[in-house]
Design a protein around this motif. Structure first.
Motif, PDB file in Angstrom:
ATOM      1  N   ASN A 209     -82.207 -69.747  29.600  1.00  0.00           N
ATOM      2  CA  ASN A 209     -82.266 -70.897  28.816  1.00  0.00           C
ATOM      3  C   ASN A 209     -80.934 -70.990  28.879  1.00  0.00           C
ATOM      4  N   VAL A 210     -80.144 -72.305  29.216  1.00  0.00           N
ATOM      5  CA  VAL A 210     -78.702 -73.133  29.355  1.00  0.00           C
ATOM      6  C   VAL A 210     -78.255 -74.459  29.181  1.00  0.00           C
ATOM      7  N   ARG A 211     -77.281 -74.036  28.076  1.00  0.00           N
ATOM      8  CA  ARG A 211     -76.291 -74.593  27.503  1.00  0.00           C
ATOM      9  C   ARG A 211     -75.316 -75.715  28.505  1.00  0.00           C
ATOM     10  N   ALA A 212     -75.422 -76.785  28.515  1.00  0.00           N
ATOM     11  CA  ALA A 212     -74.175 -76.987  29.402  1.00  0.00           C
ATOM     12  C   ALA A 212     -73.261 -78.291  28.399  1.00  0.00           C
ATOM     13  N   SER A 213     -72.381 -78.210  28.057  1.00  0.00           N
ATOM     14  CA  SER A 213     -71.702 -79.109  27.232  1.00  0.00           C
ATOM     15  C   SER A 213     -70.436 -79.411  27.275  1.00  0.00           C
ATOM     16  N   PHE A 214     -70.399 -80.701  26.830  1.00  0.00           N
ATOM     17  CA  PHE A 214     -68.837 -81.759  28.202  1.00  0.00           C
ATOM     18  C   PHE A 214     -68.231 -82.231  27.016  1.00  0.00           C
ATOM     19  N   LEU A 215     -66.807 -82.686  26.461  1.00  0.00           N
ATOM     20  CA  LEU A 215     -66.170 -83.595  25.992  1.00  0.00           C
ATOM     21  C   LEU A 215     -64.891 -83.496  26.995  1.00  0.00           C
ATOM     22  N   ALA A 216     -64.518 -84.677  27.281  1.00  0.00           N
ATOM     23  CA  ALA A 216     -63.779 -85.199  27.756  1.00  0.00           C
ATOM     24  C   ALA A 216     -62.213 -85.063  26.764  1.00  0.00           C
ATOM     25  N   ALA A 217     -61.511 -84.231  26.665  1.00  0.00           N
ATOM     26  CA  ALA A 217     -60.286 -83.942  26.238  1.00  0.00           C
ATOM     27  C   ALA A 217     -59.318 -84.497  26.708  1.00  0.00           C
ATOM     28  N   ALA A 218     -59.115 -84.720  27.917  1.00  0.00           N
ATOM     29  CA  ALA A 218     -58.429 -84.989  28.289  1.00  0.00           C
ATOM     30  C   ALA A 218     -58.628 -85.772  29.604  1.00  0.00           C
ATOM     31  N   PRO A 219     -57.589 -87.096  29.588  1.00  0.00           N
ATOM     32  CA  PRO A 219     -58.042 -88.741  30.329  1.00  0.00           C
ATOM     33  C   PRO A 219     -58.857 -88.047  32.304  1.00  0.00           C
ATOM     34  N   GLN A 220     -60.053 -89.330  32.662  1.00  0.00           N
ATOM     35  CA  GLN A 220     -59.949 -88.691  34.068  1.00  0.00           C
ATOM     36  C   GLN A 220     -60.927 -86.855  34.074  1.00  0.00           C
ATOM     37  N   THR A 221     -61.334 -86.399  33.145  1.00  0.00           N
ATOM     38  CA  THR A 221     -61.961 -85.183  32.873  1.00  0.00           C
ATOM     39  C   THR A 221     -63.343 -85.578  33.731  1.00  0.00           C
ATOM     40  N   GLY A 222     -64.473 -84.803  34.798  1.00  0.00           N
ATOM     41  CA  GLY A 222     -64.997 -85.098  35.015  1.00  0.00           C
ATOM     42  C   GLY A 222     -65.872 -83.505  34.919  1.00  0.00           C
ATOM     43  N   PRO A 223     -66.926 -83.407  36.142  1.00  0.00           N
ATOM     44  CA  PRO A 223     -67.504 -81.636  35.964  1.00  0.00           C
ATOM     45  C   PRO A 223     -66.961 -81.061  35.712  1.00  0.00           C
ATOM     46  N   GLU A 224     -65.782 -80.434  36.313  1.00  0.00           N
ATOM     47  CA  GLU A 224     -65.091 -79.515  36.327  1.00  0.00           C
ATOM     48  C   GLU A 224     -65.076 -79.194  34.552  1.00  0.00           C
ATOM     49  N   ALA A 225     -65.216 -79.418  34.225  1.00  0.00           N
ATOM     50  CA  ALA A 225     -64.617 -79.561  32.372  1.00  0.00           C
ATOM     51  C   ALA A 225     -65.924 -79.044  31.616  1.00  0.00           C
ATOM     52  N   LEU A 226     -67.488 -79.008  32.979  1.00  0.00           N
ATOM     53  CA  LEU A 226     -68.348 -79.020  31.746  1.00  0.00           C
ATOM     54  C   LEU A 226     -67.864 -77.026  30.764  1.00  0.00           C
ATOM     55  N   GLY A 227     -68.793 -77.318  30.362  1.00  0.00           N
ATOM     56  CA  GLY A 227     -69.238 -75.500  29.828  1.00  0.00           C
ATOM     57  C   GLY A 227     -70.479 -74.591  29.515  1.00  0.00           C
ATOM     58  N   ILE A 228     -70.538 -73.807  30.567  1.00  0.00           N
ATOM     59  CA  ILE A 228     -71.910 -73.449  31.637  1.00  0.00           C
ATOM     60  C   ILE A 228     -71.968 -72.016  30.498  1.00  0.00           C
ATOM     61  N   SER A 229     -73.821 -71.775  30.060  1.00  0.00           N
ATOM     62  CA  SER A 229     -73.700 -71.049  28.889  1.00  0.00           C
ATOM     63  C   SER A 229     -74.835 -70.617  29.471  1.00  0.00           C
ATOM     64  N   PHE A 230     -75.671 -69.342  29.732  1.00  0.00           N
ATOM     65  CA  PHE A 230     -77.123 -68.812  29.355  1.00  0.00           C
ATOM     66  C   PHE A 230     -76.781 -68.886  27.333  1.00  0.00           C
ATOM     67  N   VAL A 231     -77.831 -69.503  26.912  1.00  0.00           N
ATOM     68  CA  VAL A 231     -77.871 -69.171  25.136  1.00  0.00           C
ATOM     69  C   VAL A 231     -79.075 -68.157  24.983  1.00  0.00           C
ATOM     70  N   GLU A 232     -78.447 -66.686  24.548  1.00  0.00           N
ATOM     71  CA  GLU A 232     -79.365 -65.498  24.706  1.00  0.00           C
ATOM     72  C   GLU A 232     -79.529 -65.367  23.673  1.00  0.00           C
ATOM     73  N   SER A 233     -80.324 -66.102  23.078  1.00  0.00           N
ATOM     74  CA  SER A 233     -81.648 -66.244  21.188  1.00  0.00           C
ATOM     75  C   SER A 233     -82.230 -64.590  20.888  1.00  0.00           C
ATOM     76  N   GLY A 234     -82.359 -63.803  22.299  1.00  0.00           N
ATOM     77  CA  GLY A 234     -83.651 -62.538  21.512  1.00  0.00           C
ATOM     78  C   GLY A 234     -84.893 -62.684  22.230  1.00  0.00           C
ATOM     79  N   GLY A 235     -85.700 -63.517  22.612  1.00  0.00           N
ATOM     80  CA  GLY A 235     -86.751 -64.298  22.298  1.00  0.00           C
ATOM     81  C   GLY A 235     -86.458 -65.011  24.103  1.00  0.00           C
ATOM     82  N   ASP A 236     -87.574 -65.416  24.577  1.00  0.00           N
ATOM     83  CA  ASP A 236     -87.867 -65.831  25.260  1.00  0.00           C
ATOM     84  C   ASP A 236     -87.473 -68.433  25.486  1.00  0.00           C
ATOM     85  N   PHE A 237     -87.608 -68.389  24.067  1.00  0.00           N
ATOM     86  CA  PHE A 237     -86.781 -70.148  23.637  1.00  0.00           C
ATOM     87  C   PHE A 237     -87.051 -69.869  21.978  1.00  0.00           C
ATOM     88  N   GLN A 238     -85.625 -70.718  21.694  1.00  0.00           N
ATOM     89  CA  GLN A 238     -85.958 -70.178  20.596  1.00  0.00           C
ATOM     90  C   GLN A 238     -86.619 -71.975  19.841  1.00  0.00           C
TER      91      GLN A 238
END
Length: 351
Positions: A209-238
């Motif tokens: 599982n992957v969560r990609a989060s985005f917040l434009a905390a600066a002007p002209q923010t693009g996909p480079e500001a995404l935070g992309i992480s595996f979400v390891e909950s200990g199982g196949d899915f939450q």
């Protein structure tokens, strides 16, 4: 010109719970559904801190409960008012009304167009849009109370079944990955009985599982500001039980008794850089073609070989949730209140 104002509109859990009870829902199931609004419960104690972060940047802050929004937005200055909706919703939840109210009053909106508030909460329809855009979304069937509205495609690895219009893992159980279509129909009957919702039925996708989060905390923010992480909950899915243990009153109780345990977040780029690049390209496509902006999140599955599957998107990600707070710290070097205030200033083009 009036002092710039950020209005944060939120729908409380209790307001939703009371409406569902009045509509004849079982109290337990109503509590599960209304838990989707736990971020309103979790963020309310921080309104003072958000207000101070805004004030430090020359910005006023006004939190408004959804039922107060029509009156609270009326007469506001279009040149200085920014409306941020905390929770989406067109079916069980009503947050989708807030950006429409803002538009009705000629006010600027933080976040995506109000049409996307409806689309993101209908997984079957949003999947059709993703497919039309050429994005890697699993094909899907749709069932209502054990009856096929759209038959699902064949699958060697079984199917994954979940409510079509509910988020926060509501209606996802340990047996939601089923091995035959009779089991999928049974799950759709359970979903309809408990939540009065259709079930989306997709071929099971292996991977993490992957969560990609985005917040434009600066002007002209693009996909480079995404935070992309595996979400390891200990199982196949939450599951729904896993989710309920993290947020709202249940999460608070878990913290009090020492039972609270957050999933681990692991940057995708650290082990699968090609998948990270694919996800940024998907986000760029959605920002360009669909109009995602300001704040959003994507849920995906990434296979060991690098294949990426887009599952769904949120225009109102759970801001006070562990993953979004971690994103604000890692990407913007700020706590959530400061990041929210900074993003509002960027949207208002304040220095």
């Amino acid at each position: 010109m009036a002092k710039p104002l950020l209005v944060l509109i939120h729908e409380p859990e209790k307001a939703c719970f009371d409406r569902l009870l009045a509509d004849g829902f079982d109290a337990g199931h109503a509590a599960e559904i209304s838990s989707y609004l736990a971020q309103s419960t979790d963020l309310e104690p921080e309104f003072g801190e958000i207000g101070r972060a805004c004030a430090a940047r020359g910005l006023s802050f006004l939190p408004l409960r959804l039922d107060e929004a029509a009156n609270g937005l009326s007469g506001r200055d279009p040149g200085s008012t920014l409306v941020w909706t905390l929770t989406d919703g067109v079916a069980y939840f009503r947050g989708g009304a807030a950006p429409a109210l803002a538009r009705l009053n000629g006010l600027r909106i933080f976040g995506s167009d109000d049409s996307l508030f409806a689309l993101c909460q209908d997984k079957f329809r949003s999947g059709a849009v993703f497919a039309a855009l050429g994005l890697p979304v699993p094909a899907a069937g749709l069932a209502r109370d054990g009856r096929w509205l759209v038959e699902p495609p064949a699958s060697q690895d079984g199917w994954f079944v979940k409510p079509n219009r509910l988020g926060a893992k509501i209606g996802i159980w340990p047996d939601s990955h089923c091995r035959d279509l009779d089991g999928a129909r049974d799950l759709s009957h359970r979903i309809f009985t408990r939540y009065r919702d259709d079930a989306i039925v997709q071929p099971y996708v292996a991977g993490r599982n992957v969560r990609a989060s985005f917040l434009a905390a600066a002007p002209q923010t693009g996909p480079e500001a995404l935070g992309i992480s595996f979400v390891e909950s200990g199982g196949d899915f939450q599951t729904m039980e896993d989710s309920l243990a993290l947020y709202g009153d249940t999460g608070t109780a878990a913290k009090a008794n020492g039972a609270y345990a957050e999933p681990e977040l692991v940057p995708v780029a650290a082990s699968q850089s090609a998948a990270d690049r694919k996800i940024r390209a998907i986000a760029a496509k959605l920002m360009d073609a669909l109009g995602l902006r300001d704040v959003f999140s994507l849920d995906l599955r990434v296979e060991a070989g690098g294949a990426v599957h887009l599952i769904e998107f949120e225009v109102c990600p759970g801001l006070p949730c562990f993953d979004f707070r971690a994103y604000c710290r890692s990407q913007w070097r700020m706590g959530l209140p400061e990041a929210m205030a900074q993003a509002a200033c960027a949207r208002l083009e304040m220095k």
